[in-house]
Scaffold this motif. Structure first.
Motif, PDB file in Angstrom:
ATOM      1  N   ILE A  80       0.832  -1.213   0.000  1.00  0.00           N
ATOM      2  CA  ILE A  80       0.000   0.000   0.000  1.00  0.00           C
ATOM      3  C   ILE A  80       0.859   1.252   0.000  1.00  0.00           C
ATOM      4  O   ILE A  80       0.572   2.225  -0.703  1.00  0.00           O
ATOM      5  N   ALA A  81       1.946   1.251   0.777  1.00  0.00           N
ATOM      6  CA  ALA A  81       2.803   2.442   0.851  1.00  0.00           C
ATOM      7  C   ALA A  81       3.467   2.713  -0.497  1.00  0.00           C
ATOM      8  O   ALA A  81       3.584   3.870  -0.928  1.00  0.00           O
ATOM      9  N   LEU A  82       3.903   1.647  -1.179  1.00  0.00           N
ATOM     10  CA  LEU A  82       4.513   1.823  -2.510  1.00  0.00           C
ATOM     11  C   LEU A  82       3.493   2.381  -3.492  1.00  0.00           C
ATOM     12  O   LEU A  82       3.801   3.291  -4.287  1.00  0.00           O
ATOM     13  N   THR A  83       2.268   1.862  -3.423  1.00  0.00           N
ATOM     14  CA  THR A  83       1.216   2.361  -4.299  1.00  0.00           C
ATOM     15  C   THR A  83       0.937   3.834  -4.015  1.00  0.00           C
ATOM     16  O   THR A  83       0.748   4.638  -4.936  1.00  0.00           O
ATOM     17  N   LEU A  84       0.932   4.214  -2.722  1.00  0.00           N
ATOM     18  CA  LEU A  84       0.704   5.605  -2.350  1.00  0.00           C
ATOM     19  C   LEU A  84       1.829   6.503  -2.863  1.00  0.00           C
ATOM     20  O   LEU A  84       1.582   7.585  -3.403  1.00  0.00           O
ATOM     21  N   VAL A  85       3.083   6.037  -2.715  1.00  0.00           N
ATOM     22  CA  VAL A  85       4.226   6.839  -3.183  1.00  0.00           C
ATOM     23  C   VAL A  85       4.176   7.016  -4.699  1.00  0.00           C
ATOM     24  O   VAL A  85       4.373   8.137  -5.219  1.00  0.00           O
ATOM     25  N   LEU A  86       3.891   5.938  -5.401  1.00  0.00           N
ATOM     26  CA  LEU A  86       3.834   6.036  -6.874  1.00  0.00           C
ATOM     27  C   LEU A  86       2.647   6.889  -7.335  1.00  0.00           C
ATOM     28  O   LEU A  86       2.759   7.636  -8.307  1.00  0.00           O
ATOM     29  N   SER A  87       1.510   6.808  -6.635  1.00  0.00           N
ATOM     30  CA  SER A  87       0.359   7.656  -6.989  1.00  0.00           C
ATOM     31  C   SER A  87       0.673   9.126  -6.731  1.00  0.00           C
ATOM     32  O   SER A  87       0.311  10.005  -7.520  1.00  0.00           O
ATOM     33  N   LEU A  88       1.359   9.387  -5.600  1.00  0.00           N
ATOM     34  CA  LEU A  88       1.743  10.761  -5.294  1.00  0.00           C
ATOM     35  C   LEU A  88       2.710  11.306  -6.347  1.00  0.00           C
ATOM     36  O   LEU A  88       2.579  12.444  -6.804  1.00  0.00           O
ATOM     37  N   GLN A  89       3.648  10.475  -6.721  1.00  0.00           N
ATOM     38  CA  GLN A  89       4.612  10.897  -7.755  1.00  0.00           C
ATOM     39  C   GLN A  89       3.892  11.169  -9.075  1.00  0.00           C
ATOM     40  O   GLN A  89       4.166  12.174  -9.747  1.00  0.00           O
ATOM     41  N   ALA A  90       2.935  10.327  -9.455  1.00  0.00           N
ATOM     42  CA  ALA A  90       2.203  10.529 -10.699  1.00  0.00           C
ATOM     43  C   ALA A  90       1.310  11.761 -10.630  1.00  0.00           C
ATOM     44  O   ALA A  90       1.170  12.507 -11.614  1.00  0.00           O
ATOM     45  N   SER A  91       0.715  12.018  -9.448  1.00  0.00           N
ATOM     46  CA  SER A  91      -0.160  13.181  -9.329  1.00  0.00           C
ATOM     47  C   SER A  91       0.625  14.480  -9.392  1.00  0.00           C
ATOM     48  O   SER A  91       0.086  15.510  -9.801  1.00  0.00           O
ATOM     49  N   TYR A  92       1.889  14.476  -9.004  1.00  0.00           N
ATOM     50  CA  TYR A  92       2.717  15.675  -9.136  1.00  0.00           C
ATOM     51  C   TYR A  92       3.366  15.764 -10.520  1.00  0.00           C
ATOM     52  O   TYR A  92       3.655  16.845 -11.007  1.00  0.00           O
ATOM     53  N   ALA A  93       3.584  14.612 -11.127  1.00  0.00           N
ATOM     54  CA  ALA A  93       4.269  14.611 -12.430  1.00  0.00           C
ATOM     55  C   ALA A  93       3.382  15.207 -13.518  1.00  0.00           C
ATOM     56  O   ALA A  93       3.863  15.967 -14.374  1.00  0.00           O
ATOM     57  N   ALA A  94       2.086  14.904 -13.475  1.00  0.00           N
ATOM     58  CA  ALA A  94       1.200  15.384 -14.535  1.00  0.00           C
ATOM     59  C   ALA A  94       1.120  16.907 -14.579  1.00  0.00           C
ATOM     60  O   ALA A  94       1.294  17.515 -15.647  1.00  0.00           O
ATOM     61  N   PRO A  95       0.901  17.608 -13.435  1.00  0.00           N
ATOM     62  CA  PRO A  95       0.882  19.080 -13.521  1.00  0.00           C
ATOM     63  C   PRO A  95       2.229  19.682 -13.910  1.00  0.00           C
ATOM     64  O   PRO A  95       2.283  20.697 -14.596  1.00  0.00           O
ATOM     65  N   MET A  96       3.322  19.047 -13.454  1.00  0.00           N
ATOM     66  CA  MET A  96       4.634  19.563 -13.846  1.00  0.00           C
ATOM     67  C   MET A  96       4.841  19.447 -15.350  1.00  0.00           C
ATOM     68  O   MET A  96       5.379  20.353 -15.990  1.00  0.00           O
ATOM     69  N   ILE A  97       4.403  18.345 -15.903  1.00  0.00           N
ATOM     70  CA  ILE A  97       4.522  18.180 -17.353  1.00  0.00           C
ATOM     71  C   ILE A  97       3.653  19.197 -18.077  1.00  0.00           C
ATOM     72  O   ILE A  97       4.062  19.783 -19.091  1.00  0.00           O
ATOM     73  N   LEU A  98       2.441  19.461 -17.534  1.00  0.00           N
ATOM     74  CA  LEU A  98       1.574  20.462 -18.152  1.00  0.00           C
ATOM     75  C   LEU A  98       2.171  21.858 -18.049  1.00  0.00           C
ATOM     76  O   LEU A  98       2.087  22.656 -18.997  1.00  0.00           O
ATOM     77  N   LEU A  99       2.786  22.189 -16.891  1.00  0.00           N
ATOM     78  CA  LEU A  99       3.440  23.484 -16.750  1.00  0.00           C
ATOM     79  C   LEU A  99       4.588  23.628 -17.750  1.00  0.00           C
ATOM     80  O   LEU A  99       4.752  24.676 -18.387  1.00  0.00           O
ATOM     81  N   ALA A 100       5.377  22.579 -17.875  1.00  0.00           N
ATOM     82  CA  ALA A 100       6.480  22.621 -18.847  1.00  0.00           C
ATOM     83  C   ALA A 100       5.944  22.760 -20.265  1.00  0.00           C
ATOM     84  O   ALA A 100       6.509  23.483 -21.097  1.00  0.00           O
ATOM     85  N   GLN A 101       4.833  22.087 -20.537  1.00  0.00           N
ATOM     86  CA  GLN A 101       4.241  22.197 -21.876  1.00  0.00           C
ATOM     87  C   GLN A 101       3.707  23.604 -22.130  1.00  0.00           C
ATOM     88  O   GLN A 101       3.837  24.138 -23.242  1.00  0.00           O
ATOM     89  N   ASN A 102       3.126  24.240 -21.103  1.00  0.00           N
ATOM     90  CA  ASN A 102       2.653  25.621 -21.264  1.00  0.00           C
ATOM     91  C   ASN A 102       3.812  26.569 -21.526  1.00  0.00           C
ATOM     92  O   ASN A 102       3.709  27.483 -22.352  1.00  0.00           O
TER      93      ASN A 102
END
Length: 199
Positions: A80-102
């Motif tokens: 569960i902790a690994l899933t939480l860490v990977l979900s957190l990383q993915a939830s931060y990665a998507a906006p960062m990628i969108l900011l970089a794309q903007n």
């Protein structure tokens, strides 16, 4: 002040360059944008995928093979902790990628505008050069060619030769009566000298 700022906004300004109610421009936002862009670039490399894979494999091996008291994530609960860490990383990665794309879209917009201005300058320069070439062609068309100058010089030389021949002919006709009068004067003088003195 707010009305003056609203009146400064032009409708032809690109959407990314307009001021919004929440200021997103400035040195701090640019620094944050560069930071997110560098992270997004890092996430787009194969090394990030290799590192994330090694991290997940190491996490699962540690929580599977380590002694029970050292484990911090349960294999029985499906990591569960690994899933939480990977979900957190993915939830931060998507906006960062969108900011970089903007940010990349803003750079592309500026580049497109610069390309458009450069194309307009090139078109103006090309039209100017085309007009200059046409003017040069017209000027060259009005200029005398070598053949034309040679023909004019030949006709001038022929005209001068004819004038010299006429002048020589007139000089010869004028010399003929004077030679006849000179001959008659000479004969008269000789006749005077031949007469006897005693007559």
């Amino acid at each position: 002040m707010a009305r003056a700022n609203k009146s400064d906004i032009r409708l032809d300004t690109p959407k990314g360059l307009r001021q919004s109610a929440f200021p997103t421009r400035g040195p701090g936002s640019d620094r944050f944008g560069r930071f997110t862009e560098s992270i997004a670039r890092g996430m787009g490399t194969p090394w990030f995928l290799v590192g994330l894979t090694l991290f997940a494999v190491g996490w699962m091996l540690w929580n599977t093979l380590a002694p029970v008291e050292w484990r911090f994530d349960s294999i029985a609960l499906g990591f569960i902790a690994l899933t939480l860490v990977l979900s957190l990383q993915a939830s931060y990665a998507a906006p960062m990628i969108l900011l970089a794309q903007n940010r990349q879209d803003d750079r592309d917009r500026v580049q497109i505008e610069q390309d458009r201005q450069r194309a307009e300058r090139n078109l103006a320069d090309t039209e100017y050069l085309a007009r200059e070439v046409v003017a040069l062609r017209l000027a060259i068309k009005d200029m005398a060619s070598k053949d034309f100058i040679r023909a004019e010089l030949r006709s001038l030389i022929e005209h001068l030769d004819e004038r010299d021949q006429v002048a020589l002919a007139e000089a010869g006709e004028a010399a003929a009566p004077s030679a006849a009068s000179a001959a008659s004067a000479a004969s008269a003088a000789s006749a005077l000298t031949e007469r006897p003195t005693g007559v």
